[in-house]
Enzyme design. Structure first.
Site, short mmCIF file in Angstrom:
data_model
loop_
_atom_site.label_atom_id
_atom_site.label_comp_id
_atom_site.label_asym_id
_atom_site.label_seq_id
_atom_site.Cartn_x
_atom_site.Cartn_y
_atom_site.Cartn_z
N ASN A 213 44.32 71.49 59.96
CA ASN A 213 43.55 70.76 58.94
C ASN A 213 43.94 69.28 58.97
OD1 ASN A 213 41.77 70.46 56.82
ND2 ASN A 213 42.67 72.10 55.60
N LEU A 215 42.65 66.57 60.21
CA LEU A 215 42.44 65.71 61.37
C LEU A 215 41.72 64.47 60.85
CD1 LEU A 215 41.92 64.89 64.36
CD2 LEU A 215 39.93 66.41 64.32
S1 MYA Z 1 37.96 69.10 60.21
C1 MYA Z 1 37.95 67.51 59.48
C2 MYA Z 1 37.75 66.45 60.51
N1 MYA Z 1 37.97 65.15 59.94
C3 MYA Z 1 37.00 64.33 59.50
O1 MYA Z 1 35.83 64.64 59.58
C4 MYA Z 1 37.49 63.04 58.86
C5 MYA Z 1 36.61 61.85 59.14
N2 MYA Z 1 36.40 61.70 60.57
C6 MYA Z 1 37.35 61.31 61.44
O2 MYA Z 1 38.49 61.04 61.11
C7 MYA Z 1 36.91 61.23 62.90
O3 MYA Z 1 35.52 61.06 62.95
C8 MYA Z 1 37.29 62.49 63.72
C9 MYA Z 1 36.70 62.34 65.14
C10 MYA Z 1 38.81 62.59 63.81
C11 MYA Z 1 36.73 63.77 63.14
N3 MYA Z 1 37.11 68.84 65.19
O4 MYA Z 1 38.38 60.53 68.82
P1 MYA Z 1 36.97 60.72 69.23
C12 MYA Z 1 35.49 65.91 69.09
C13 MYA Z 1 37.36 68.95 66.52
O5 MYA Z 1 36.38 59.66 70.10
P2 MYA Z 1 36.11 60.19 66.54
C14 MYA Z 1 39.62 69.41 60.55
O6 MYA Z 1 40.49 68.73 60.10
C15 MYA Z 1 34.15 65.52 69.65
O7 MYA Z 1 33.31 66.67 69.80
N4 MYA Z 1 36.85 68.10 67.43
O8 MYA Z 1 36.03 60.96 67.96
C16 MYA Z 1 39.91 70.55 61.53
C17 MYA Z 1 34.57 64.89 70.96
O9 MYA Z 1 34.91 65.90 71.89
P3 MYA Z 1 33.83 66.34 73.04
C18 MYA Z 1 36.09 67.10 66.99
O10 MYA Z 1 34.76 60.29 65.94
C19 MYA Z 1 40.25 69.97 62.87
C20 MYA Z 1 35.87 64.17 70.60
O11 MYA Z 1 36.34 64.82 69.39
C21 MYA Z 1 35.80 66.91 65.63
O12 MYA Z 1 36.76 58.89 66.66
C22 MYA Z 1 40.37 70.98 63.96
C23 MYA Z 1 35.64 62.70 70.31
O13 MYA Z 1 36.86 62.14 69.99
C24 MYA Z 1 36.34 67.85 64.72
N5 MYA Z 1 36.10 67.78 63.39
O14 MYA Z 1 37.10 61.11 65.67
C25 MYA Z 1 40.72 70.37 65.28
N6 MYA Z 1 35.01 65.82 65.49
O15 MYA Z 1 33.80 65.23 74.02
C26 MYA Z 1 40.80 71.38 66.42
C27 MYA Z 1 34.81 65.34 66.72
O16 MYA Z 1 34.37 67.64 73.62
C28 MYA Z 1 42.09 72.13 66.41
N7 MYA Z 1 35.46 66.09 67.63
O17 MYA Z 1 32.53 66.54 72.34
C29 MYA Z 1 42.19 73.04 67.60
C30 MYA Z 1 43.44 73.92 67.57
C31 MYA Z 1 44.68 73.15 67.93
C32 MYA Z 1 45.97 73.96 67.78
C33 MYA Z 1 46.10 75.10 68.78
C34 MYA Z 1 47.41 75.88 68.57
C35 MYA Z 1 47.48 77.07 69.40
#
Ligand code: MYA
Length: 492
Positions: A213, A215
């Site tokens: 959570n 992110l």
């Molecule tokens: S969900 C809440 C997410 N946070 C927000 O919405 C807050 C406001 N927004 C931001 O801070 C930014 O816009 C975020 C994206 C950080 C969302 N989950 O860095 P970039 C992919 C996963 O240039 P930005 C929560 O907290 C996107 O498809 N991936 O993008 C749960 C693209 O990848 P691809 C996401 O807009 C989080 C890439 O990121 C999300 O500057 C679970 C672009 O990166 C998203 N919500 O920043 C995370 N949004 O090229 C996964 C965009 O493939 C955890 N992207 O399309 C996975 C498990 C990890 C642990 C594993 C343990 C075994």
């Protein structure tokens, strides 16, 4: 009703086979748009020609299921440059009828890097110490200014410091999973991603997972591909601790949701919700009528309902455990987790985060029901009169009537219990009560005057494959009793 809250929109759910591939006659398009506010809003943000071209090319199934048109959907997996490299199912996999449930990739602990990957120039990794009030405040401030907003930038989540303390220091929490990025020169916290450990049951299989959570990336650092770097780092830190699976939710469509639920909202202070632009005045209605419609009694109606106390932990644990096992995907709580997540411990100067109630049978003194909700405010961005919306979110609940064969008695009891939760939330000065279509919620949402939101919440598992799980909604994106029994977890 606008979502104004949780993680975005862009629903993805079951495909309507009948509608697949058929183009829409224009007169139906406008009718269907009324049923699909998320899409309507998305089209409203485009220029006229662009919107018309997209509408003309959409098929009926996309309209009915409310699939996003914003560039990405399950047809273009290849455009997910990062996610296509990760151990997550591809979109096509969800349609496969013969999914073998289990991990996607077996991780060799020996091969897990012991140090973090490189960050962009001028920034460095940090581990947040959330027991330190200063660092907790830094995370709070980052999220308060840069976390999830609705599509029109009218509302932004405002997780309180008490909330973050509660959400991120649950039993077994690890400091290393509170990951931050700082600007090297100024030391300013500019990004975060956090996790806490728990156990899930997916169709009876127990899995140790991290719940991911918070992110968040500072608005000035967006679109620089920092997200993949953050995700890879928390993944590494989980692997180092022997955890190879994770659960997370979001409003955006990524490969590939295991389930999707819809948000519903019950107005407690309708006038305020109207004034901040959260609730519309329905055509043909008046403000006075809407206030009357949403009026609630001042006293609760279930005999024996009272706030949950520490002495109720064993009874709630027993009831909730049996209740939760009825869902395909649920959280396998420990007694310690019940205590942490559900029992409010008053602390001077700290605001209350969770409200839990039990129903104690006045004769047998047995705990027969339990219901809880949590407190999550949203900032109203640039509003002259109101600063925030106080939202209560339905949390866990359970009732003994679920185990009887009498479906009507179960439904009546849930409606009584949840109506009491609304009354308690109103008394605690909440403006709105939010719930998803998860759990048994389709049994009461419409009856208790919850209105459909334009937000969808998608559930994802990392490095775990399983057949899709019902999210309580049908192909028309409406609550459906025949689609219950899937999602039995609440993510904060
Ligand atoms: S969900 C809440 C997410 N946070 C927000 O919405 C807050 C406001 N927004 C931001 O801070 C930014 O816009 C975020 C994206 C950080 C969302 N989950 O860095 P970039 C992919 C996963 O240039 P930005 C929560 O907290 C996107 O498809 N991936 O993008 C749960 C693209 O990848 P691809 C996401 O807009 C989080 C890439 O990121 C999300 O500057 C679970 C672009 O990166 C998203 N919500 O920043 C995370 N949004 O090229 C996964 C965009 O493939 C955890 N992207 O399309 C996975 C498990 C990890 C642990 C594993 C343990 C075994």
């Amino acid at each position: 009703m606008s979502d104004g809250d949780k993680k975005g929109k862009a629903p993805q759910n079951n495909k309507d086979e009948d509608g697949k591939g058929k183009k829409l006659p224009p007169k139906f398009a406008s009718l269907l748009l009324e049923q699909n506010p998320a899409l309507k809003q998305e089209l409203a943000n485009m220029n006229k020609d662009e919107a018309a071209a997209i509408l003309a090319n959409m098929d009926l199934s996309q309209m009915l299921t409310g699939l996003s048109v914003g560039g990405k959907n399950q047809k273009d997996m290849a455009s997910y440059k990062f996610w296509q490299t990760q151990p997550v199912p591809a979109f096509e996999d969800a349609a496969n009828k013969q999914i073998t449930q289990g991990p996607i990739k077996i991780i060799d602990p020996e091969k897990v890097p012991q140090t973090p990957g490189a960050l962009i120039e001028g920034f460095e990794w940090c581990t947040l110490d959330l027991t330190n009030d200063e660092e907790l405040k830094e995370l709070y401030e980052l999220l308060n200014n840069h976390y999830v907003e609705d599509d029109n930038a009218m509302f932004r989540f405002s997780y309180s410091q008490s909330f973050l303390h509660w959400a991120l220091m649950s039993p077994g929490w690890k400091k290393e999973w509170h990951v931050g990025v700082r600007a090297t020169k100024s030391r300013k916290l500019v990004a975060s991603i956090c996790g806490v450990p728990t156990e899930l049951r997916v169709r009876g299989e127990r899995i140790k997972v991290t719940e991911i959570n918070f992110l968040c990336i500072h608005k000035k650092l967006r679109s620089k591909r920092l997200t993949p770097v953050l995700i890879k780092e928390i993944t590494r830190r989980c692997y180092v601790n022997g955890i190879y699976q994770a659960i997370y939710t979001g409003g955006v469509i990524l490969p590939t949701p295991i389930s999707s639920c819809r948000y519903y909202h019950r107005a407690l202070d309708w006038l305020k919700l109207y004034e901040v632009g959260f609730s519309p005045l329905p055509h043909g209605s008046t403000k006075a009528r809407m206030i009357t419609k949403n009026h609630l009694p001042s006293a609760t109606l279930t005999p024996g309902l009272r706030p949950m106390e520490s002495k109720d932990i064993d009874a709630v644990y027993d009831l909730l455990e049996r209740y939760m096992r009825r869902f395909d995907m649920n959280q396998a709580f420990t007694r310690e987790e019940i205590d942490h997540w559900l029992v409010y411990k008053e602390q001077p100067g700290k605001e209350q985060v969770v409200w839990s109630y039990v129903v104690e049978d006045p004769e047998t003194h047995k705990i027969t029901d339990f219901v809880s909700f949590y407190n999550l405010e949203s900032t109203v961005i640039d509003h002259a009169k109101h600063e925030s919306v106080h939202a209560a979110y339905l949390y866990y609940y359970a009732t003994e009537t679920a185990f009887s064969d009498n479906k009507k008695a179960f439904k009546d009891r849930l409606q009584l219990l949840l109506n009491d939760a609304l009354i308690c939330a109103k008394k605690a000065h909440f403006d709105v009560f939010n719930a998803l279509t998860s759990h048994d919620n389709p049994l009461f949402l419409e009856e208790l005057k919850f209105g459909a939101g334009d937000g969808q919440l998608h559930f994802y598992l990392y490095n775990y494959r399983a057949a899709p799980i019902a999210g309580g909604i049908n192909d028309k994106n409406l609550p459906d009793e025949s689609k219950m029994g899937g999602v039995g977890i609440v993510m904060l």
